[in-house]
Design a protein around this motif. Structure first.
Motif, short mmCIF file in Angstrom:
data_model
loop_
_atom_site.label_atom_id
_atom_site.label_comp_id
_atom_site.label_asym_id
_atom_site.label_seq_id
_atom_site.Cartn_x
_atom_site.Cartn_y
_atom_site.Cartn_z
N MET A 180 0.83 -1.21 0.00
CA MET A 180 0.00 0.00 0.00
C MET A 180 0.86 1.26 0.00
SD MET A 180 0.43 -1.65 2.99
CE MET A 180 -1.02 -2.46 3.68
N PRO A 181 0.41 2.34 -0.65
CA PRO A 181 1.17 3.60 -0.58
C PRO A 181 1.13 4.16 0.84
CG PRO A 181 -0.52 3.67 -2.31
CD PRO A 181 -0.82 2.47 -1.47
N GLY A 182 2.20 4.87 1.20
CA GLY A 182 2.16 5.61 2.45
C GLY A 182 2.79 4.90 3.64
N LEU A 183 3.49 3.79 3.43
CA LEU A 183 4.29 3.23 4.52
C LEU A 183 5.57 4.04 4.64
CD1 LEU A 183 3.97 -0.62 3.96
CD2 LEU A 183 2.60 0.85 5.45
N GLY A 184 6.00 4.31 5.86
CA GLY A 184 7.15 5.18 6.07
C GLY A 184 6.70 6.63 6.00
N SER A 185 7.64 7.55 6.27
CA SER A 185 7.28 8.97 6.19
C SER A 185 8.50 9.83 5.92
CB SER A 185 6.62 9.44 7.49
OG SER A 185 6.30 10.81 7.38
N TYR A 186 8.22 11.01 5.42
CA TYR A 186 9.24 12.01 5.14
C TYR A 186 9.48 12.93 6.33
CZ TYR A 186 5.07 14.80 4.87
OH TYR A 186 3.89 15.38 5.21
N VAL A 187 8.66 12.83 7.39
CA VAL A 187 8.68 13.90 8.39
C VAL A 187 9.96 13.97 9.21
CG1 VAL A 187 6.17 14.11 8.59
CG2 VAL A 187 7.39 12.53 10.09
N SER A 188 10.64 12.83 9.36
CA SER A 188 11.90 12.84 10.10
C SER A 188 12.81 11.77 9.51
CB SER A 188 11.67 12.53 11.59
OG SER A 188 10.93 13.56 12.19
N ALA A 189 14.10 11.96 9.70
CA ALA A 189 15.08 11.03 9.16
C ALA A 189 14.79 9.59 9.58
CB ALA A 189 16.48 11.43 9.60
N ASP A 190 14.37 9.42 10.82
CA ASP A 190 14.22 8.04 11.31
C ASP A 190 12.86 7.44 10.97
OD1 ASP A 190 12.68 9.51 13.00
OD2 ASP A 190 13.65 8.85 14.84
N THR A 191 12.07 8.12 10.18
CA THR A 191 10.78 7.55 9.77
C THR A 191 10.80 7.05 8.32
OG1 THR A 191 9.91 9.69 9.04
CG2 THR A 191 9.52 9.09 11.33
N LYS A 192 11.92 7.21 7.64
CA LYS A 192 11.97 6.83 6.23
C LYS A 192 12.09 5.32 6.09
CE LYS A 192 13.33 11.30 4.75
NZ LYS A 192 13.73 12.11 3.62
N LEU A 193 11.19 4.74 5.34
CA LEU A 193 11.14 3.29 5.25
C LEU A 193 12.24 2.73 4.36
CD1 LEU A 193 9.79 0.67 6.00
CD2 LEU A 193 8.18 1.00 4.14
N ASP A 194 12.59 3.44 3.29
CA ASP A 194 13.68 2.92 2.45
C ASP A 194 14.98 2.86 3.25
OD1 ASP A 194 13.74 5.69 2.50
OD2 ASP A 194 13.87 5.95 0.33
N ALA A 195 15.16 3.82 4.14
CA ALA A 195 16.35 3.83 4.99
C ALA A 195 16.37 2.63 5.93
CB ALA A 195 16.42 5.13 5.79
N LYS A 196 15.20 2.25 6.42
CA LYS A 196 15.15 1.07 7.30
C LYS A 196 15.46 -0.20 6.50
CE LYS A 196 11.76 3.19 10.36
NZ LYS A 196 10.34 3.22 10.78
N ILE A 197 14.97 -0.26 5.27
CA ILE A 197 15.29 -1.41 4.43
C ILE A 197 16.79 -1.46 4.16
CG2 ILE A 197 15.03 -2.34 2.09
CD1 ILE A 197 12.07 -1.54 2.23
N ALA A 198 17.38 -0.30 3.90
CA ALA A 198 18.82 -0.25 3.67
C ALA A 198 19.57 -0.81 4.88
CB ALA A 198 19.26 1.18 3.38
#
Lengths: 392, 392, 392, 392
Positions: free
Chosen positions: D230-248
Motif C-alpha cells: 500500500m502507498p504511504g508506509l514510512g514517512s518524510y517527516v523525520s530522518a528516522d521515519t523513512k522506510l527505504d532507509a530502514k530497508i537499507a
C-alpha cells in the motif's frame, strides 16, 4: 508519538519538539496557555511565578491552527532571562571574575551534588541545577495539553487534583458525589490548593502558611483520573508492554515524585482478594462492565474501560529557607546549603503535571495501537474498535 | 542490555534471550537455579510448585561457563507440559471436540476479559491466561540472576524481603540491627514468608492459612534493598533518563504489582522538608556521604551512593477458590468466575521477582553508562569512576 | 545521543534538540556556521541560498561556550519567512480566499502525492512539501557539526566530497595522492563542485549549466571518508548492532539518496575473494594493521580502524522547470506538475549532509560504548581503549 | 513487532523470539521449513548444508497452528552439535588441554580480529566466529517466513532473486516478460543459482566451479521485489521515519552485504531528472498510478504503491581455501589465515535472506501503522485504508 524538552531555568527559553501527532488536529495557543496557567496557579508558590506568565509559541508543525503531521516545536520564553543574561550567556566565554550566582554548597534532596559528580562540574553547581529545576515541567504541561486535545477528540477526559498536603488529607469519599470528571474538575479548580472541599482547602492553606513561616516545605499526594478510556490499551504479553507500568515511570519521572499507586493501592494493602477484585457484568446496552473499580482501571497491565485512578506521592521541596547542613564542593568545609528562589510546596502544581504525564502516556499508547497519521482516520479506527468491544 | 521472555504457562518451556551481557562473565547453572528455587520456595504457594523444580538450560552465548558477548538463550522446561500436551499443542489444528480446559468465564482481576477483547479471542480465554500467568516471572528471575552475577562483580548487592502480608506488617525498624545486606539476607531467607523475625513469620503464616481456608487470597508489600551502587546512575536531564522512574516501571510491570515507592515514601507523606532531606557530609576517607537515607538512594532521578530502598505493593491473587461473579463470554449469562490452579499469596515470591527486576534495571543502566563488551574492561572503568567520585 | 529536528521550509525557523552530548565540550557558533556555509556553497544551487545565510542560535544546553550535559537547542531562522508569514501562519485560521501558493499538482519524485494520501491532505500539497523539503537538512548539518566537534576531540576526522555529477566522474585514483584527510579537504573544498581536480570541476559545471538550460536536473554520488576511528565500534552479535548498517540507514534517510555502498562496493561486484579481503599484519609500533582497505573500514559490521569509505547515490532533484505530467488532486485532470523554487543538483550539498550523518552515527556509537556524561572522562576512556587495542 | 535471534554456529541450536505478531495468524512448520530449505538450496554451498536439514520448532506463542499474540519462540536445532558438543559445551569449565578447534589466525574480511579486540578474547577466535557466522541467518529466514505469511494475508508478495554472481550478470530486462511476481518466483526458483534464465545459470555455475577449483570465492548482487504494498508506509517527516532507509539498514545488516540501492540506482547515476521521475496518472478504476517505476517504489521515504525494487551487494565469502596472509594473535607471527568449513559463494542464499529482511521491515512498518493485536482487525483496517487511497 515521542517528545524531547530542553531549556535551563534561567536560560532564554524552554523548548519542546513533539513527533508523531496526527495531521488534522486543531491547536490554538489558548489550548496550551490555559494549562500553563493552571500549573502556575497554586497556593504556596514563590516569587518566580510572579515574574513569568507562561505563553506558548508554535514554531513548526502547525499551520493555520491545524497540525500537519510533522514535528511540532513549542516554545515558552523565560521572561526572567533578561535578569540572567550575562550569567547564563551561551555565546561568550566565562569571565573569570564573573562569580555572580555561582553555587558551591549543594542542597540535600536536589540533584546538585550527584549531578556535579556525574558531569564533572567542580566549578559551579548552577550547571546542574538550572536543568534539574522544575521549570522544565512547563514543557511537559505544554506537551500534555497537546495530548489532552487529542484525547478529547477521542472522548477521553483526564483530571488531576490534590489528595494530601503535609498531614492534611482530602476526603476521597467526596468523589462519590460526582457523576462526571468535569464536575470534579469544576470543584477542585476553584480551590488554590486543588482539593475537593472548602474545609480541606482552608486547612491546607494554613499548613502551607505555617511551613513557610518556619522556612520549611511540605509534600503530599495527587490523584489523576481518566474517563472514556477504551479497554485494551497496553498488554500483558511482555513486561515492557504494560501500560500501568509506563504510567508509573512517567509519574516517578516528574521532579520530586517518590511513589505511585493505582486504585489507592497502598491504602488497601491489607484488603483480601474477595474485597478488591472488580466483578464482571454484562448488559445488552453497555456490553461488559464492572460492579466496582478497586483496581484503578487496570488488569494485566491493560485498561479495563473503567476510570483510571492513579496517585502520585510528592516529597517536600528540598530548598529550605532554613537550610540544612552541606559541604562546600571546593573547600570541603561544612556549610549551610545554598538557597535558590523556591516554593513552599509543589503538590498543587504537581497535580497538573501528573495529569499531563498521564495524558501523554495515554496518547502515546493510543497512537501506537491506532493510526498515527490522520486525526480523521484515527477517530474512525477508534470508533470501529469501541463498537467491536461493545459487541464482544 | 535488553531481553525478551516467551512461553505459555502450560506450554513446553519458558525462554529468554538476553542481549548485551559483556563477554567474560562466569555463569553456571547453579547461579541461576538457586534464584529459581528462591522464587519457588514460599509459604502460601499452591500445587504447581510441587510439579516443577525449575532448572535452567544454557542454549547460546555461554561457552565453558563464560559469556561470549553474544545473545544468551535461557530455557526452563515446564514439566507440567506432559499433562497438557494435547491442549497446548502448537502443531496440530484444534480438534473441535477438544474442549478440555476451555475457559469461558473470565476471572475478575486477571487479564482474561480485556485480553480477549484486545486480541479477539471469543473461543477460549486460555489463549490469554496462559501468557498472562505469573509463570512468566520464572524467566525474569533467571535474567535477574544473570544481572546479579554481573553486579556482584562490580561490588553491588541486592536483596528483597517481605514487608507486609495481608494486615501483618514486618517491623521495619529491625533493619537497623544489621550492618550488611548479607545479614538481612541471612535472616529473611530463613523464613518461608521472607519476613524479618519469627513472630511476624508466624503471624503471616496464620493469616495465609486462614485465607486459604476461606478460599480467599492476600496481598502485601515487598522491599528491595541495594548496596554498593555508585553515585550518578540515571540522570535529571530528561524525563526518560531518570533511573528511579525506570525502576518504578520495572516493578509495576510485574504481575499484580499496583504501587511503588522509594524510602517508604507513602508512609512519610506527611513529613516536612526539614525532616526528609539527607544532609551532606564529607570526610577524607569516605569523600561525600549522607547522614541519613530518607530518600531511598535517589536524588534527581540519580543514585546517590546510599542504599536503594524501594517498596512494591502487591494485590491479592485474583483467582479465588470461592469465585466472584462473572459472565460467560459466549452466552453472556452471569456465572461464577473460572478457577485455575493458584496460590494463596504471591507476596513472598514477589520479593524475589522485585529483587530481580531492580537487578536488571541497575545492570542495564550501568551497561548504558560503562563498557558493554568486556567484563574486564567494565570493571576497570567502574573502578576508575568510583575513585574519581571518591576524590570529588 | 539522539536528536529531533523540526521546521517547515518557509516556516519561522528550523529547530533541533540534541540529547546526550557530554558536558564539557566547547561549542561556538563559528563551529556550526562554517558547516552551514559549506552546505550552502555549491555549484548548481538556486535562489533560496541567496536569501538565506544560515546562522545558528544556541537556546539551551550551552553556557559560556561549554556544553552542560543537558539537551541542546539549536535554531536557524528562515529569513524567507517574512515573505511567507501569512501563508504559513500557525496562529490564525485559514482565510478561505487565501489560496496563494496553494499546490494541487504533485511533483513526481517528491513526497507530494503519497504524503497527501497518508496524512489525508486534500486541500493543499504545501502541507506536505514544506516539511519534505531538503531545507530540513540544515539542521542535520548543524547536529553533524556538533558531532564532528566531539569526534575531533577524540582524534577522528571526517570529510565528504563529490565523486560523480551526472555522467562526470571524479577520478577516484586521485585520492592516493594525499596522506591525510585534511589534504583531501583542502583540495575538494576549493571547488564549487566539491570534486578533486580542476578538470573535473570544469566538466561538472558545464554539465550543470547545460541541465539548467534544459530545465532539467542532475544526480550523482558523494563519498565520505573518516580517519582515526578506533576498531571495534558496532558489533556482529545481532543484526541491529552492525554499525555499517546504521550508516546505511543514515545516508538513505537523506532526501534524494537512493543507494549506498562501502569501499566502492558496487564498482567491485565482480572481484574475487582473494582480491578484496584486506590482509592482516602486525608491527611492534602499530600493532595490528591491514595491507589494503577494500572493505571500506568495516568487517562484521565493526570498524576495523582503517579509513571508513562510504558512498551515497543521489537522484536528480525531482522539481523540473520543464515539468513532467501529473494530475490535479482536486479535479483529477492531467496537468503539468507544479514548480517550487529549486536547485539544479543537490549532489554538492549532499556531500556535506552525508558527511554530517556519518559524523552523527559515529558519535552515537561512541557515546553508546563509552561515557556519555563528561567529555574529559570520555577522552580518558577512549585513550585507555586505544592503548589496549594497540597492545592486543 | 521486533525480534532477537541467538545461537552459535556449532552450538546446540539457533533461537529466535518474535514479539508483536497479531493473534489469529495461521502458522505451520511447513510455512517456515520451505523457506529454510530455499536458503539451504543453492549452487556453491559447502559441506555444512549436507549435515543440516533445518527444521523449525514452535515453543511458544502458537497454539493449534494459530498465533496467540504472545511472543513466538522459534528453534532450529544444529544437528552438527553432536560433533562439537565438547568444544562448545556451556556447562563445563574448559579443559586446559582441550585446544581442539582453537582458532588463532584471524581471517581477513571476517569479524575474527576486530571481534577479539572488542570483546577481549585473546585465547580463541572461535569465541567470535561462532556467532559472526552466517549460520545465524537461518533465524532471519525463519522470522522472515512469519512476516511473509502475515504480508500474504494483506495481499503483499515478496521475492528475491540473483542479479549477479562474480562477473556474470542476470539480464534484468527479462523481468519485463513477467506479469506477476509469482511468475518471477517460478522462473528463478528452478535454477540453483536463482537467476532468471538457463544461459546465465550455466555461466554462473561455471564461474562458481572455477572459483572453487581456485580456492577462491565470489560475490555478486541480489534483487528483492515486493508487490501489493500500500502507498504511504514510512514517512518524510523525520530522518528516522523513512522506510527505504530502514530497508537499507536491514540489508547491510546481513553478513557480507556491502551495498544497497533502490530502482537499480547505481546503474542509473548518470540519468537526468526528466528521465528518472515516475509520472503521475489517474483513472477512475485504479485511482492514482505511475507510468514507470524508476525510483523502485519509494518517494520521500514512503512506499508509492508501485513495486519495491531493492538490490543488495554481497562481497565474496572471506574464508579462502587458498588462505590470505594473517597474524597469529598469540605469537604475533605472520601465518596464513585459518580455514573454517565454508561455501564458494553466499549470493544465492543471500537472495532469500534479503527477501526475508525486506519482509520483516515491511511487516514491522505495517504493524506500526495499523493494528498489532488481531489479524482480523488488521485486515479490516488495511482494507479500509486501501479503499481510502483508491478514492483519493
Amino acid at each position: 508519538m515521542n517528545y524531547i524538552t530542553a531549556g535551563e531555568s534561567h536560560g532564554p527559553q524552554e523548548t519542546a519538539i513533539i513527533q508523531g501527532i496526527p495531521a488534522g488536529l486543531t491547536l490554538t495557543t489558548a489550548d496550551i496557555n490555559k494549562e500553563l496557567a493552571r500549573r502556575q496557579k497554586a497556593y504556596g508558590r514563590g516569587q518566580r511565578q510572579k515574574i513569568e506568565t507562561d505563553q506558548i509559541e508554535f514554531l513548526s508543525g502547525i499551520r493555520h491552527q491545524v497540525t500537519l503531521g510533522s514535528p511540532i516545536t513549542l516554545v515558552v520564553k523565560n521572561l526572567d532571562y533578561q535578569n540572567w543574561q550575562e550569567i547564563m550567556d551561551p555565546y561568550q566565554k566565562i569571565n573569570l571574575n564573573n562569580s555572580r550566582r555561582q553555587v558551591l554548597r549543594p542542597r540535600p534532596g536536589h540533584a546538585d551534588l550527584v549531578g556535579a559528580m556525574k558531569y564533572r562540574q567542580h566549578l559551579d553547581l548552577r550547571n546542574i541545577l538550572e536543568r534539574s529545576s522544575a521549570r522544565e515541567t512547563t514543557m511537559r504541561v505544554a506537551v500534555g495539553a497537546v495530548a489532552k486535545k487529542l484525547l478529547k477528540e477521542l472522548g477521553i477526559d483526564i483530571h488531576g487534583f490534590v489528595s494530601q498536603i503535609g498531614s492534611i488529607k482530602t476526603p476521597i469519599s467526596l468523589l462519590a458525589k460526582y457523576h462526571t470528571l468535569d464536575q470534579v474538575r469544576q470543584v477542585s479548580e476553584q480551590f488554590l490548593t486543588r482539593t475537593l472541599d472548602a474545609t480541606t482547602d482552608k486547612a491546607m492553606k494554613a499548613a502551607i502558611d505555617q511551613a513557610k513561616k518556619d522556612g520549611d516545605t511540605l509534600g503530599g499526594t495527587v490523584c489523576v483520573l481518566a474517563t472514556g478510556v477504551m479497554p485494551g490499551l497496553g498488554s500483558y504479553v511482555s513486561a515492557d508492554t504494560k501500560l500501568d507500568a509506563k504510567i508509573a515511570q512517567s509519574l516517578i519521572g516528574i521532579n520530586a515524585f517518590k511513589g505511585v499507586d493505582f486504585g489507592f493501592g497502598f491504602a488497601n494493602a491489607d484488603k483480601k482478594g474477595s474485597e478488591l477484585m472488580d466483578e464482571i457484568f454484562w448488559s445488552p446496552k453497555r456490553g461488559f462492565y464492572r460492579g466496582s473499580n478497586h483496581l484503578g482501571g487496570f488488569e494485566g497491565g491493560m485498561t479495563t474501560g473503567e476510570m483510571i485512578v492513579v496517585r502520585g506521592l510528592i516529597k517536600p521541596i528540598p530548598t529550605l529557607y532554613q537550610p540544612l547542613r552541606s559541604v562546600n564542593i571546593q573547600t570541603h568545609q561544612e556549610q549551610k546549603a545554598s538557597i535558590e528562589r523556591s516554593d513552599t510546596t509543589a503538590v498543587t502544581a504537581g497535580a497538573v503535571i501528573a495529569e499531563s504525564m498521564v495524558a501523554i502516556v495515554l496518547a502515546q499508547e493510543i497512537l501506537a495501537q491506532f493510526d498515527t497519521n490522520s486525526l480523521q482516520r484515527l477517530k474512525e479506527q477508534v470508533a470501529v474498535y469501541r463498537q467491536e468491544i461493545r459487541d464482544f
